[in-house]
Structure formats: C-alpha cells, structure tokens
Design an enzyme around this catalytic site. Structure first.
Site, PDB file in Angstrom:
ATOM      1  N   TYR A 105      66.924  38.526  28.630  1.00 50.29           N
ATOM      2  CA  TYR A 105      68.099  38.479  27.747  1.00 50.29           C
ATOM      3  C   TYR A 105      67.788  39.231  26.441  1.00 50.29           C
ATOM      4  O   TYR A 105      68.564  40.084  26.008  1.00 50.29           O
ATOM      5  CB  TYR A 105      68.461  37.021  27.462  1.00 50.29           C
ATOM      6  CG  TYR A 105      69.631  36.838  26.511  1.00 50.29           C
ATOM      7  CD1 TYR A 105      70.934  36.982  26.963  1.00 50.29           C
ATOM      8  CD2 TYR A 105      69.420  36.521  25.160  1.00 50.29           C
ATOM      9  CE1 TYR A 105      72.011  36.808  26.095  1.00 50.29           C
ATOM     10  CE2 TYR A 105      70.488  36.353  24.292  1.00 50.29           C
ATOM     11  CZ  TYR A 105      71.781  36.493  24.765  1.00 50.29           C
ATOM     12  OH  TYR A 105      72.841  36.336  23.894  1.00 50.29           O
TER      13      TYR A 105
ATOM     14  N   SER B 206      72.249  39.820  19.549  1.00 49.24           N
ATOM     15  CA  SER B 206      71.822  38.424  19.395  1.00 49.24           C
ATOM     16  C   SER B 206      70.610  38.409  18.468  1.00 49.24           C
ATOM     17  O   SER B 206      69.887  39.420  18.380  1.00 49.24           O
ATOM     18  CB  SER B 206      71.415  37.876  20.771  1.00 49.24           C
ATOM     19  OG  SER B 206      70.614  36.724  20.627  1.00 49.24           O
TER      20      SER B 206
HETATM   21  N1  LIG Z   1      76.711  31.578  21.967  1.00 53.31           N
HETATM   22  C1  LIG Z   1      75.588  31.970  21.393  1.00 53.31           C
HETATM   23  O1  LIG Z   1      74.778  31.143  20.959  1.00 53.31           O
HETATM   24  C2  LIG Z   1      75.278  33.432  21.239  1.00 53.31           C
HETATM   25  C3  LIG Z   1      74.176  33.787  20.434  1.00 53.31           C
HETATM   26  C4  LIG Z   1      73.862  35.130  20.287  1.00 53.31           C
HETATM   27  C5  LIG Z   1      74.615  36.094  20.914  1.00 53.31           C
HETATM   28  N2  LIG Z   1      75.686  35.734  21.705  1.00 53.31           N
HETATM   29  C6  LIG Z   1      76.432  36.797  22.369  1.00 53.31           C
HETATM   30  O2  LIG Z   1      77.795  36.706  21.996  1.00 53.31           O
HETATM   31  C7  LIG Z   1      78.618  37.220  23.057  1.00 53.31           C
HETATM   32  C8  LIG Z   1      79.703  36.210  23.382  1.00 53.31           C
HETATM   33  O3  LIG Z   1      79.071  35.017  23.814  1.00 53.31           O
HETATM   34  P1  LIG Z   1      79.820  33.606  23.891  1.00 53.31           P
HETATM   35  O4  LIG Z   1      78.834  32.589  23.449  1.00 53.31           O
HETATM   36  O5  LIG Z   1      81.143  33.699  23.269  1.00 53.31           O
HETATM   37  O6  LIG Z   1      79.955  33.486  25.495  1.00 53.31           O
HETATM   38  P2  LIG Z   1      80.939  32.622  26.408  1.00 53.31           P
HETATM   39  O7  LIG Z   1      81.606  31.553  25.629  1.00 53.31           O
HETATM   40  O8  LIG Z   1      80.131  32.269  27.605  1.00 53.31           O
HETATM   41  O9  LIG Z   1      82.070  33.699  26.816  1.00 53.31           O
HETATM   42  C9  LIG Z   1      81.706  34.852  27.501  1.00 53.31           C
HETATM   43  C10 LIG Z   1      82.918  35.760  27.645  1.00 53.31           C
HETATM   44  O10 LIG Z   1      82.491  36.947  28.336  1.00 53.31           O
HETATM   45  C11 LIG Z   1      83.208  37.077  29.565  1.00 53.31           C
HETATM   46  N3  LIG Z   1      82.302  37.587  30.599  1.00 53.31           N
HETATM   47  C12 LIG Z   1      81.094  37.081  30.966  1.00 53.31           C
HETATM   48  N4  LIG Z   1      80.577  37.784  31.976  1.00 53.31           N
HETATM   49  C13 LIG Z   1      81.480  38.763  32.257  1.00 53.31           C
HETATM   50  C14 LIG Z   1      81.526  39.798  33.218  1.00 53.31           C
HETATM   51  N5  LIG Z   1      80.537  39.960  34.102  1.00 53.31           N
HETATM   52  N6  LIG Z   1      82.594  40.628  33.226  1.00 53.31           N
HETATM   53  C15 LIG Z   1      83.616  40.453  32.348  1.00 53.31           C
HETATM   54  N7  LIG Z   1      83.626  39.493  31.409  1.00 53.31           N
HETATM   55  C16 LIG Z   1      82.585  38.650  31.370  1.00 53.31           C
HETATM   56  C17 LIG Z   1      83.728  35.665  29.876  1.00 53.31           C
HETATM   57  O11 LIG Z   1      84.911  35.687  30.667  1.00 53.31           O
HETATM   58  P3  LIG Z   1      84.880  35.486  32.290  1.00 53.31           P
HETATM   59  O12 LIG Z   1      83.894  34.402  32.576  1.00 53.31           O
HETATM   60  O13 LIG Z   1      86.284  35.160  32.652  1.00 53.31           O
HETATM   61  O14 LIG Z   1      84.465  36.809  32.838  1.00 53.31           O
HETATM   62  C18 LIG Z   1      84.014  35.136  28.477  1.00 53.31           C
HETATM   63  O15 LIG Z   1      85.276  35.589  28.030  1.00 53.31           O
HETATM   64  C19 LIG Z   1      77.668  37.508  24.225  1.00 53.31           C
HETATM   65  O16 LIG Z   1      77.349  38.876  24.253  1.00 53.31           O
HETATM   66  C20 LIG Z   1      76.441  36.692  23.887  1.00 53.31           C
HETATM   67  O17 LIG Z   1      75.274  37.215  24.470  1.00 53.31           O
HETATM   68  C21 LIG Z   1      76.021  34.420  21.870  1.00 53.31           C
END
Ligand SMILES: NC(=O)c1ccc[n+]([C@@H]2O[C@H](COP(=O)([O-])OP(=O)(O)OC[C@H]3O[C@@H](n4cnc5c(N)ncnc54)[C@H](OP(=O)(O)O)[C@@H]3O)[C@@H](O)[C@H]2O)c1
Length: 262
Positions: free
Chosen positions: A153, A140
């Site tokens: 985080y 991130s």
């Molecule tokens: N969105 C942002 O602004 C942003 C910015 C910087 C970095 N990121 C990073 O990008 C990555 C993806 O984020 P996103 O925004 O796409 O998140 P999201 O829409 O909340 O999706 C998260 C995904 O991870 C899975 N997940 C969460 N906790 C889990 C667990 N304990 N075990 C197995 N699977 C799990 C969820 O499925 P289930 O709930 O079914 O388990 C879902 O498929 C993350 O690492 C996040 O930190 C995001």
C-alpha cells in the site's frame, strides 16, 4: 482557483473522503461531476442526494483500462473539456508481505497506482482545453513514511507522490496545477477495523484537500506537527526512525492483520 462552474471527474466519489469531496464541490458551485465507482446503486443514490448536479455516472472498476478510456471519451463528448481531475479511489490490504495474497498485491498496484497514471494520461488533453485546470491526487501518510506491514500500500502511495511531483513539473507550461494530499487515519469504510480510535473526519480531509488544490498548494499533509516531525526524522535520520518504529513492532503487526478494504 475557484470551484464555481468547474467540470470535475472524481474516482471513488460514492463513499468516504470522495463523497465528502462531492459535497464540498457542490457547496462551491460545481454542477458537472463525473464519478467512477463500481457500485451502481451508490452511484444512482448520488443523483437523488444532490439534486441540482448533472452527474456523469461511470459504473466500473478503475483497474479496467476500458472503463478509464470510456470515462475520458464520455467527458469529451459531453463537456468538451475537463477542469479538475481528482484521483481518489483507493484500496488497502495490509499484513506481513509474505502473507499477502498475490491478487491483493496486484489489485493495490492496479487501483492505487496504475489507474492514477492511466486516467491522468487520458485526461491531459481534456485538461489542456480548460482555462484553469487542476489535478488532486490522494496519496497517504504511508506514502511519506515507509511503515512495516503496509509495504505494498505504502509503495503505491509513495509512487503517487512521485508522480504528482513529476506531473506538476511536466504540466507547468500548461497552467495545470497538481496537488498531492496525504491523509492520515480517516474515519471511513477503509478504516472500519479501527472504529472507535481517534481519526480525522472525512469531511475535514475532503475540505482541506480541495482547499489545497484551490490554493495551488503542492502538498496537503495531515497529522499535525507530530507527523511533520516524523517526516523530517525519517528523511534526515532514518535509523533513528527505525528505532522508534521497532518499539511497538508487535502492536503494529497485530493491528495490520485483517486490515483489508478491497
Ligand atoms: N481512510 C483513511 O484512513 C485513508 C488514509 C490515507 C489515505 N486514504 C486514501 O484516501 C482515498 C479514499 O479513501 P476512503 O477512506 O475514502 O475509502 P473508502 O471509504 O473505502 O471509499 C473508497 C471509494 O473508492 C471507490 N473504489 C474503490 N475501489 C475501486 C475500484 N477498483 N474502482 C472504482 N472505484 C473504486 C469506492 O467505490 P466502489 O466500492 O463502489 O467501487 C469508494 O467510493 C484512498 O485513495 C485511500 O487510499 C485513506
């Protein structure tokens, strides 16, 4: 590197950036995809949505060591080797450290960091059996800039950056590329609280991150020129960056409150 015909394991491929990565993988000619996520229903929906793909659906929590071991064992059994590992699943719980629930602190470390270390460990023998392998770790922007109210985080994401550098150097003799991606605010469930703000689309972040892996780029940094400048300022003159952050301390505090996607 080419996507075509690769065997891929992705954590958290059911929503957000991960799901968009699956879309990109399929477009690029991938048909063997293992996915780890907790929601069984959403995992099943993947098979309906992407008909030509042979999914290995692993329903479970990445914080559970047995789920990670099982994932590697099932891949060995089914495919014999793995070409691409994508450590994408992540959670966030923000706010002043003294107010953070202890469980949320532990869970962020377990999901965002420990699971990445362990799953990578279990997958290395499988990746070594590939002719052309790669690892994509999703960190991130907060893993590059330590911001207030995101101390836990950000610490997990900074550790993912360091882990990526270490593993890239450790795995260099085995022709396993390692790319670390640093998204900024991206329009997914994780950012539900900030709906309406200008954000990157998950499609763009997924496409650009995978492109980075295919090109063997070491880092993919989102947020444009402004973010690069901030990273340089933070590294070269952190006191100056402290002043910039202090200018809107209260706003930052308020907007971090209830930012929780666990
Ligand atoms: N969105 C942002 O602004 C942003 C910015 C910087 C970095 N990121 C990073 O990008 C990555 C993806 O984020 P996103 O925004 O796409 O998140 P999201 O829409 O909340 O999706 C998260 C995904 O991870 C899975 N997940 C969460 N906790 C889990 C667990 N304990 N075990 C197995 N699977 C799990 C969820 O499925 P289930 O709930 O079914 O388990 C879902 O498929 C993350 O690492 C996040 O930190 C995001």
């Amino acid at each position: 590197m080419q996507l075509e015909g690769k065997n891929v394991l992705i954590t958290g491929g059911t929503r957000g950036i991960g799901k968009c990565m699956i879309q990109e993988l399929v477009k690029g000619g991938v048909s063997n995809i293992a996915v780890i996520a907790r929601d069984k229903k959403k995992l099943k929906e993947l098979s309906l949505e992407f008909e030509g793909v042979k999914f290995l659906r692993i329903a479970g929590d990445v914080a559970d060591i047995e789920v990670l071991r099982e994932a590697a064992a099932r891949i060995e059994d089914k495919w014999g080797h793995l070409d691409l590992l994508i450590n994408n699943a992540g959670i966030v719980s923000a706010g002043p450290l003294e107010d953070l629930q202890d469980e949320d602190l532990y869970d962020q470390v377990a999901v965002n960091l420990t699971a990445v270390l362990l799953l990578t460990k279990y997958c290395i023998p499988l990746l070594k059996s590939s002719e052309e392998a790669g690892i994509l770790n999703i960190s991130s922007g907060l893993g590059l800039l330590g911001m207030p109210f995101y101390a836990v985080y950000g610490s997990t994401k900074a550790a993912v950056r360091q882990f990526s550098d270490s593993m890239r150097r450790e795995l260099a003799p085995f022709n396993i590329a390692v790319t670390c991606s640093f998204p900024t605010a991206t329009d997914t469930d994780m950012m539900q609280k900030f709906k309406g703000r200008e954000m990157d689309s998950p499609e763009y972040v997924a496409k650009r991150s995978l492109e980075g892996l295919m090109n063997k780029e070491l880092q993919v940094i989102f947020g444009g020129e402004e973010r690069i400048k901030e990273n340089v300022m933070n590294f070269e003159s952190p006191e100056e960056f402290d002043k910039k952050v202090a200018e809107n301390y209260e706003d930052r505090k308020q907007s971090s409150m209830n930012h929780k996607a666990i």
